[in-house]
Design a protein around this motif. Structure first.
Motif, PDB file in Angstrom:
ATOM      1  N   ASP A  73      26.757  -8.605  -3.113  1.00 29.17           N
ATOM      2  CA  ASP A  73      28.150  -8.784  -2.470  1.00 29.17           C
ATOM      3  C   ASP A  73      29.095  -8.073  -3.633  1.00 29.17           C
ATOM      4  OD1 ASP A  73      30.195 -10.153  -0.948  1.00 29.17           O
ATOM      5  OD2 ASP A  73      30.775 -10.522  -3.004  1.00 29.17           O
ATOM      6  N   SER A 119      36.154 -14.482   4.559  1.00 34.99           N
ATOM      7  CA  SER A 119      36.040 -15.084   3.422  1.00 34.99           C
ATOM      8  C   SER A 119      37.567 -16.062   3.047  1.00 34.99           C
ATOM      9  CB  SER A 119      36.023 -14.140   2.179  1.00 34.99           C
ATOM     10  OG  SER A 119      35.817 -14.708   0.910  1.00 34.99           O
ATOM     11  N   ASN A 120      37.404 -16.961   2.468  1.00 33.78           N
ATOM     12  CA  ASN A 120      38.687 -17.771   2.228  1.00 33.78           C
ATOM     13  C   ASN A 120      39.290 -18.525   3.252  1.00 33.78           C
ATOM     14  OD1 ASN A 120      38.367 -17.650  -0.887  1.00 33.78           O
ATOM     15  ND2 ASN A 120      38.790 -15.352  -0.403  1.00 33.78           N
ATOM     16  N   SER A 179      31.308 -17.786  -6.507  1.00 27.95           N
ATOM     17  CA  SER A 179      31.468 -18.388  -7.976  1.00 27.95           C
ATOM     18  C   SER A 179      30.666 -19.726  -8.049  1.00 27.95           C
ATOM     19  CB  SER A 179      32.902 -19.013  -8.106  1.00 27.95           C
ATOM     20  OG  SER A 179      33.797 -17.658  -8.104  1.00 27.95           O
ATOM     21  N   GLY A 234      32.018 -19.797 -12.030  1.00 23.22           N
ATOM     22  CA  GLY A 234      32.820 -18.346 -12.490  1.00 23.22           C
ATOM     23  C   GLY A 234      32.868 -18.143 -14.116  1.00 23.22           C
ATOM     24  N   ALA A 277      27.028 -14.030 -10.015  1.00 24.80           N
ATOM     25  CA  ALA A 277      27.159 -12.602 -10.831  1.00 24.80           C
ATOM     26  C   ALA A 277      26.713 -12.805 -12.171  1.00 24.80           C
ATOM     27  CB  ALA A 277      28.583 -12.654 -10.924  1.00 24.80           C
ATOM     28  N   ARG A 289      26.189 -10.273 -15.674  1.00 27.82           N
ATOM     29  CA  ARG A 289      26.304  -8.786 -16.369  1.00 27.82           C
ATOM     30  C   ARG A 289      24.776  -8.623 -16.956  1.00 27.82           C
ATOM     31  NH1 ARG A 289      31.381 -11.004 -17.636  1.00 27.82           N
ATOM     32  NH2 ARG A 289      33.162  -9.744 -17.392  1.00 27.82           N
ATOM     33  N   GLN A 290      24.372 -10.035 -17.585  1.00 31.12           N
ATOM     34  CA  GLN A 290      22.997  -9.618 -18.402  1.00 31.12           C
ATOM     35  C   GLN A 290      21.815  -9.942 -17.429  1.00 31.12           C
ATOM     36  OE1 GLN A 290      23.772 -11.690 -22.180  1.00 31.12           O
ATOM     37  NE2 GLN A 290      25.840 -12.229 -21.576  1.00 31.12           N
ATOM     38  N   HIS A 312      20.310 -13.559 -17.445  1.00 34.12           N
ATOM     39  CA  HIS A 312      21.038 -14.281 -16.672  1.00 34.12           C
ATOM     40  C   HIS A 312      20.581 -14.249 -15.335  1.00 34.12           C
ATOM     41  CE1 HIS A 312      24.601 -15.000 -19.979  1.00 34.12           C
ATOM     42  NE2 HIS A 312      23.233 -15.673 -20.166  1.00 34.12           N
ATOM     43  N   ASP A 362      17.154 -15.844 -15.027  1.00 34.65           N
ATOM     44  CA  ASP A 362      17.326 -17.188 -15.061  1.00 34.65           C
ATOM     45  C   ASP A 362      17.967 -18.089 -13.663  1.00 34.65           C
ATOM     46  OD1 ASP A 362      17.942 -19.599 -17.264  1.00 34.65           O
ATOM     47  OD2 ASP A 362      19.699 -19.633 -15.874  1.00 34.65           O
ATOM     48  N   SER A 363      18.999 -17.238 -13.115  1.00 35.97           N
ATOM     49  CA  SER A 363      19.628 -18.163 -11.975  1.00 35.97           C
ATOM     50  C   SER A 363      18.486 -18.023 -10.703  1.00 35.97           C
ATOM     51  CB  SER A 363      20.768 -17.415 -11.345  1.00 35.97           C
ATOM     52  OG  SER A 363      21.938 -17.205 -12.447  1.00 35.97           O
TER      53      SER A 363
HETATM   54  N1  LIG Z   1      35.437 -14.010  -1.761  1.00 36.56           N
HETATM   55  C1  LIG Z   1      36.174 -14.110  -2.674  1.00 36.56           C
HETATM   56  O1  LIG Z   1      37.298 -14.486  -2.800  1.00 36.56           O
HETATM   57  C2  LIG Z   1      35.544 -14.136  -4.077  1.00 36.56           C
HETATM   58  C3  LIG Z   1      36.050 -14.929  -5.299  1.00 36.56           C
HETATM   59  C4  LIG Z   1      35.197 -14.761  -6.528  1.00 36.56           C
HETATM   60  C5  LIG Z   1      33.987 -14.347  -6.576  1.00 36.56           C
HETATM   61  N2  LIG Z   1      33.530 -13.781  -5.439  1.00 36.56           N
HETATM   62  C6  LIG Z   1      32.038 -13.133  -5.258  1.00 36.56           C
HETATM   63  O2  LIG Z   1      31.153 -14.039  -5.836  1.00 36.56           O
HETATM   64  C7  LIG Z   1      30.473 -13.489  -6.880  1.00 36.56           C
HETATM   65  C8  LIG Z   1      30.150 -14.653  -8.048  1.00 36.56           C
HETATM   66  O3  LIG Z   1      31.454 -15.290  -8.430  1.00 36.56           O
HETATM   67  P1  LIG Z   1      31.901 -15.148 -10.045  1.00 36.56           P
HETATM   68  O4  LIG Z   1      31.697 -14.074 -10.376  1.00 36.56           O
HETATM   69  O5  LIG Z   1      33.465 -15.631  -9.774  1.00 36.56           O
HETATM   70  O6  LIG Z   1      31.354 -16.567 -10.800  1.00 36.56           O
HETATM   71  P2  LIG Z   1      29.728 -17.072 -10.977  1.00 36.56           P
HETATM   72  O7  LIG Z   1      28.692 -16.305 -10.365  1.00 36.56           O
HETATM   73  O8  LIG Z   1      29.989 -18.511 -10.864  1.00 36.56           O
HETATM   74  O9  LIG Z   1      29.777 -16.767 -12.794  1.00 36.56           O
HETATM   75  C9  LIG Z   1      29.464 -15.680 -13.289  1.00 36.56           C
HETATM   76  C10 LIG Z   1      29.496 -15.839 -14.736  1.00 36.56           C
HETATM   77  O10 LIG Z   1      28.317 -16.842 -14.929  1.00 36.56           O
HETATM   78  C11 LIG Z   1      27.501 -16.324 -15.992  1.00 36.56           C
HETATM   79  N3  LIG Z   1      26.403 -16.843 -15.503  1.00 36.56           N
HETATM   80  C12 LIG Z   1      25.720 -16.751 -14.253  1.00 36.56           C
HETATM   81  N4  LIG Z   1      24.459 -17.064 -14.304  1.00 36.56           N
HETATM   82  C13 LIG Z   1      24.101 -17.530 -15.471  1.00 36.56           C
HETATM   83  C14 LIG Z   1      22.829 -18.019 -16.112  1.00 36.56           C
HETATM   84  N5  LIG Z   1      21.920 -18.206 -15.195  1.00 36.56           N
HETATM   85  N6  LIG Z   1      22.850 -18.483 -17.252  1.00 36.56           N
HETATM   86  C15 LIG Z   1      24.229 -17.943 -18.151  1.00 36.56           C
HETATM   87  N7  LIG Z   1      25.278 -17.597 -17.509  1.00 36.56           N
HETATM   88  C16 LIG Z   1      25.373 -17.017 -16.103  1.00 36.56           C
HETATM   89  C17 LIG Z   1      27.564 -14.769 -16.023  1.00 36.56           C
HETATM   90  O11 LIG Z   1      27.487 -14.280 -17.233  1.00 36.56           O
HETATM   91  P3  LIG Z   1      27.206 -12.867 -17.686  1.00 36.56           P
HETATM   92  O12 LIG Z   1      28.134 -12.045 -16.900  1.00 36.56           O
HETATM   93  O13 LIG Z   1      27.336 -12.949 -19.182  1.00 36.56           O
HETATM   94  O14 LIG Z   1      25.753 -12.600 -17.540  1.00 36.56           O
HETATM   95  C18 LIG Z   1      29.066 -14.512 -15.420  1.00 36.56           C
HETATM   96  O15 LIG Z   1      29.973 -14.222 -16.338  1.00 36.56           O
HETATM   97  C19 LIG Z   1      31.346 -12.387  -7.625  1.00 36.56           C
HETATM   98  O16 LIG Z   1      30.572 -11.498  -8.141  1.00 36.56           O
HETATM   99  C20 LIG Z   1      31.717 -12.058  -6.258  1.00 36.56           C
HETATM  100  O17 LIG Z   1      30.833 -11.055  -5.605  1.00 36.56           O
HETATM  101  C21 LIG Z   1      33.968 -13.646  -4.143  1.00 36.56           C
END
Ligand SMILES: NC(=O)c1ccc[n+]([C@@H]2O[C@H](COP(=O)([O-])OP(=O)(O)OC[C@H]3O[C@@H](n4cnc5c(N)ncnc54)[C@H](OP(=O)(O)O)[C@@H]3O)[C@@H](O)[C@H]2O)c1
Length: 292
Positions: free
Chosen positions: A51, A160-161, A210, A214, A258, A260-261, A264, A267-268
């Motif tokens: 995504d 979305s949303n 998220s 997030g 999401a 960066r590492q 992670h 792990d997910s």
């Molecule tokens: N449609 C929309 O309006 C909308 C809004 C928000 C997000 N999104 C999409 O959804 C994706 C994911 O959402 P998000 O980035 O907000 O939040 P998320 O995936 O809930 O959280 C991402 C964060 O969690 C950490 N993380 C993830 N898996 C982990 C694990 N197994 N162990 C430890 N830490 C972990 C990551 O750390 P590190 O970076 O340090 O590895 C990263 O900083 C986005 O990239 C985007 O594509 C869409």
């Protein structure tokens, strides 16, 4: 990896996809080679859905930054590119880094053309309206998506949303494949407001964004005591348990965490290999996930 249908008539994708946003975010933005490594880790581990969005950048001057990263990662990946679904979005601009809705048809058309160029493709797999624009009737934005699909610029349409009412309205104009709304143990409104149930019932793919809470809230997961015995029983992390809980909220749910590492990412992806018991789900249902 275990798969689920992306939507009516669409392909199936791994239940743990990959969200690429933080690779283009600040605080700090990873080096490009590291960003590519993170995407490759997701693909190597079996993710088949990535995504992105044109607006995943720091400011309007670098719109498409995240899409270009995804394109670079795909062009240097040794696996089967044709099995990977790339989902992007239009409908926001980033003047001076702010998030500003723009759902006007002329903007969405320009944005789609720009995304085609950034991704280096002739047709976008899944094109999502990033969110309804309060200043533009939804029918105008969705009408343009229908035009883009007819013209062959996009294969599948996503929203979305959105609420169930907005979805119903949009589906009168165009075949909607996916819905992308927030869902994680801290924020459960997609379940409470019926969007997940609607997607289950209609066979639309529900892309949970998220899914571990997030960038800020995910850091609270390791301290949530109720997750510890569940994580131990399944031999996975608290993050993977949270993702398994999200996946269990509906038969249509696909998560797009999401990271960066690369560690992670791996792990997910363990969340795809476990299934929580009804008791474990009930425990998490009843646990308070404070956002304070
Ligand atoms: N449609 C929309 O309006 C909308 C809004 C928000 C997000 N999104 C999409 O959804 C994706 C994911 O959402 P998000 O980035 O907000 O939040 P998320 O995936 O809930 O959280 C991402 C964060 O969690 C950490 N993380 C993830 N898996 C982990 C694990 N197994 N162990 C430890 N830490 C972990 C990551 O750390 P590190 O970076 O340090 O590895 C990263 O900083 C986005 O990239 C985007 O594509 C869409």
């Amino acid at each position: 990896m275990r798969t689920r249908s992306l939507g009516p008539g669409a392909t199936a994708v791994g239940v743990v996809g990959y969200g690429a946003w933080p690779l283009s975010d600040g605080a700090p933005r990873p080096r490009e080679d590291d960003a590519v490594r993170a995407i490759h880790a997701a693909l190597d581990g079996g993710a088949t859905l990535i995504d992105t969005a044109d607006a995943y950048c720091l400011h309007e001057g670098e719109a498409g930054h995240n899409e270009r990263l995804v394109a670079r990662a795909l062009s240097t990946w040794r696996g089967p590119r044709e099995e990977i679904v790339v989902a992007t979005k239009g409908g926001y601009t980033r003047p001076d880094g702010a998030w500003v809705s723009n759902g006007r048809p002329e903007h969405l058309r320009r944005a789609c053309d720009r995304s085609l160029a950034a991704l280096g493709v002739e047709r976008i797999d899944l094109y999502q309206l990033h969110g309804p624009d309060p200043e533009v009737p939804l029918a105008e934005s969705v009408g343009l998506l229908a035009d883009l699909a007819r013209e062959g610029k996009i294969r599948w349409v996503g929203l979305s949303n959105v609420s169930v009412d907005e979805l119903r309205q949009a589906r009168e104009q165009v075949a909607v494949t996916t819905v992308q709304n927030r869902l994680n143990p801290f924020f459960r409104e997609a379940v409470a407001d019926g969007v997940v149930a609607y997607c289950d019932q209609e066979g639309l793919g529900f892309l949970a964004y998220s899914p571990v809470g997030g960038g800020r809230l995910n850091k609270k997961l390791p301290a949530i005591a109720a997750l510890a015995p569940i994580a131990r029983r399944h031999g996975v992390s608290h993050h993977a348990v949270a993702l398994a809980w999200v996946l269990a909220q509906g038969t249509s749910v696909i998560v797009i965490p999401a990271a960066r590492q690369p560690e992670h990412v791996a792990d997910s992806q363990a969340a795809a290999r476990i299934e929580l018991t009804p008791d474990e789900l009930a425990t998490i249902d009843g646990t308070e996930f404070s956002i304070a």
